[in-house]
Design a protein around this motif. Structure first.
Motif, PDB file in Angstrom:
ATOM      1  N   TRP A  17     -69.507 -69.264  39.468  1.00 20.45           N
ATOM      2  CA  TRP A  17     -68.532 -70.177  38.857  1.00 20.45           C
ATOM      3  C   TRP A  17     -67.342 -69.349  38.399  1.00 20.45           C
ATOM      4  N   ALA A  18     -66.170 -69.936  38.897  1.00 21.11           N
ATOM      5  CA  ALA A  18     -64.981 -69.132  38.517  1.00 21.11           C
ATOM      6  C   ALA A  18     -64.448 -69.333  37.189  1.00 21.11           C
ATOM      7  N   ALA A  19     -65.157 -68.912  36.382  1.00 16.62           N
ATOM      8  CA  ALA A  19     -64.979 -69.183  34.619  1.00 16.62           C
ATOM      9  C   ALA A  19     -63.650 -69.039  34.205  1.00 16.62           C
ATOM     10  N   ARG A  20     -63.300 -67.705  34.389  1.00 19.06           N
ATOM     11  CA  ARG A  20     -61.962 -67.423  33.901  1.00 19.06           C
ATOM     12  C   ARG A  20     -60.937 -66.671  34.763  1.00 19.06           C
ATOM     13  N   PHE A  21     -61.393 -66.127  35.547  1.00 18.06           N
ATOM     14  CA  PHE A  21     -60.364 -65.188  36.543  1.00 18.06           C
ATOM     15  C   PHE A  21     -60.211 -65.798  37.757  1.00 18.06           C
ATOM     16  N   GLY A  22     -61.055 -66.517  38.268  1.00 12.09           N
ATOM     17  CA  GLY A  22     -60.961 -67.226  39.487  1.00 12.09           C
ATOM     18  C   GLY A  22     -61.898 -66.678  40.590  1.00 12.09           C
ATOM     19  N   GLY A  23     -62.173 -67.474  41.497  1.00 13.12           N
ATOM     20  CA  GLY A  23     -63.146 -67.171  42.856  1.00 13.12           C
ATOM     21  C   GLY A  23     -64.276 -66.247  42.548  1.00 13.12           C
ATOM     22  N   GLY A  24     -65.553 -67.213  42.667  1.00 13.51           N
ATOM     23  CA  GLY A  24     -66.644 -66.614  42.856  1.00 13.51           C
ATOM     24  C   GLY A  24     -67.464 -66.878  44.305  1.00 13.51           C
ATOM     25  N   ASP A  25     -67.738 -66.015  44.843  1.00  9.97           N
ATOM     26  CA  ASP A  25     -68.252 -66.357  46.378  1.00  9.97           C
ATOM     27  C   ASP A  25     -69.770 -66.297  46.412  1.00  9.97           C
ATOM     28  N   ILE A  26     -70.322 -66.758  47.242  1.00 13.36           N
ATOM     29  CA  ILE A  26     -71.793 -66.696  47.690  1.00 13.36           C
ATOM     30  C   ILE A  26     -72.095 -66.262  48.834  1.00 13.36           C
ATOM     31  N   ILE A  27     -72.720 -65.016  49.007  1.00 11.77           N
ATOM     32  CA  ILE A  27     -72.734 -64.255  50.371  1.00 11.77           C
ATOM     33  C   ILE A  27     -74.078 -63.989  50.695  1.00 11.77           C
ATOM     34  N   ILE A  28     -74.682 -64.691  51.760  1.00 16.48           N
ATOM     35  CA  ILE A  28     -76.148 -64.545  51.954  1.00 16.48           C
ATOM     36  C   ILE A  28     -76.105 -63.823  53.288  1.00 16.48           C
ATOM     37  N   GLY A  84     -64.796 -73.546  38.380  1.00 16.50           N
ATOM     38  CA  GLY A  84     -64.842 -73.292  37.123  1.00 16.50           C
ATOM     39  C   GLY A  84     -64.617 -74.393  36.322  1.00 16.50           C
ATOM     40  N   GLU A  85     -64.547 -73.980  34.764  1.00 17.41           N
ATOM     41  CA  GLU A  85     -64.268 -75.088  33.982  1.00 17.41           C
ATOM     42  C   GLU A  85     -63.019 -75.899  34.228  1.00 17.41           C
ATOM     43  N   ASN A  86     -63.461 -76.947  34.184  1.00 15.00           N
ATOM     44  CA  ASN A  86     -62.149 -78.035  34.315  1.00 15.00           C
ATOM     45  C   ASN A  86     -61.444 -77.779  35.541  1.00 15.00           C
ATOM     46  N   ASP A  87     -61.988 -77.428  36.597  1.00 21.18           N
ATOM     47  CA  ASP A  87     -61.521 -77.038  38.091  1.00 21.18           C
ATOM     48  C   ASP A  87     -60.203 -76.178  37.840  1.00 21.18           C
ATOM     49  N   SER A  88     -60.310 -75.391  36.946  1.00 20.25           N
ATOM     50  CA  SER A  88     -59.049 -74.324  36.456  1.00 20.25           C
ATOM     51  C   SER A  88     -58.964 -73.219  37.493  1.00 20.25           C
ATOM     52  N   GLY A  89     -60.289 -72.589  38.079  1.00 18.82           N
ATOM     53  CA  GLY A  89     -60.254 -71.674  38.766  1.00 18.82           C
ATOM     54  C   GLY A  89     -59.975 -71.884  40.400  1.00 18.82           C
ATOM     55  N   LYS A  90     -60.056 -70.689  41.113  1.00 19.27           N
ATOM     56  CA  LYS A  90     -59.369 -71.089  42.395  1.00 19.27           C
ATOM     57  C   LYS A  90     -60.442 -71.343  43.420  1.00 19.27           C
ATOM     58  N   GLY A  91     -61.719 -71.390  43.007  1.00 23.06           N
ATOM     59  CA  GLY A  91     -63.131 -71.704  43.843  1.00 23.06           C
ATOM     60  C   GLY A  91     -63.311 -70.415  44.543  1.00 23.06           C
ATOM     61  N   GLY A  92     -64.452 -70.835  45.013  1.00 18.01           N
ATOM     62  CA  GLY A  92     -65.173 -69.694  46.051  1.00 18.01           C
ATOM     63  C   GLY A  92     -65.473 -69.951  47.649  1.00 18.01           C
ATOM     64  N   ASN A  93     -65.864 -69.077  48.280  1.00 22.09           N
ATOM     65  CA  ASN A  93     -66.487 -69.241  49.499  1.00 22.09           C
ATOM     66  C   ASN A  93     -67.903 -68.995  49.466  1.00 22.09           C
TER      67      ASN A  93
END
Length: 181
Positions: free
Chosen positions: A128-139, A156-165
């Motif tokens: 979750w890109a909660a505050r500072f943006g970008g959380g990736d999932i790497i398997i 993140g909350e309210n779609d405010s982050g940049k999302g992740g990969n």
């Protein structure tokens, strides 16, 4: 049960034998990363495991990997939760049930390698890109089974982050009743 110090040092723990804690296992605010080594054949059973900073789980070498089992808290909550710094699992067996969020990183990557993970009764992986943006999932490797849950790299909350990969470099992944998004 709460462990740790407030001096900012990384914390190192090892699980040996069978350990059962009938509540949440919380690692202290203000600590550095929490590092857990699962000794061969060891078992840790908790409602859920939480740290406000990074969590790193390692397996000891050998033929019988250790295991963490989470049972959920009041029919919800998390299985494994990292507040800041991400969550990495480098071996062992992880079994999560009864959680609405199986493996959750509030602000950082989730990295999986060389482990067996089973998440059932809701849940999945959420970076979750909660505050500072970008959380990736790497398997990178491992066997992962998710029933009725998702693999989710959020904005993140309210779609405010940049999302992740979501990056899958290897392993066997089964998602039954959920989705990648």
């Amino acid at each position: 049960a709460s462990y740790g110090t407030d001096n900012g040092d990384d914390l190192w723990y090892y699980v040996d034998g069978s350990v059962e804690i009938s509540e949440t296992l919380l690692f202290s605010d203000g600590s550095g990363s929490t590092n857990i080594i699962l000794c061969n054949g060891a078992s840790l059973k908790v409602e859920y495991l939480e740290a406000n900073n990074a969590i790193n789980i390692y397996r000891q070498g050998g033929n019988t990997p250790g295991k963490i089992t989470t049972t959920g808290y009041n029919n919800g909550g998390y299985g494994l939760y990292s507040g800041y710094g991400g969550l990495s699992i480098y071996g062992g067996t992880i079994e999560i049930s009864g959680s609405t969020e199986g493996i959750f990183s509030s602000d950082g990557n989730i990295t999986i390698a060389d482990c067996n993970i089973t998440i059932s009764d809701k849940g999945g992986f959420t970076a979750w890109a909660a505050r500072f943006g970008g959380g990736d999932i790497i398997i990178n490797s491992g066997n992962i089974t998710i029933t009725d849950g998702d693999i989710y790299a959020s904005k993140g909350e309210n779609d405010s982050g940049k999302g992740g990969n979501i990056t899958i470099n290897g392993g066997e992944i089964t998602v039954d009743g959920g989705k990648f998004w």
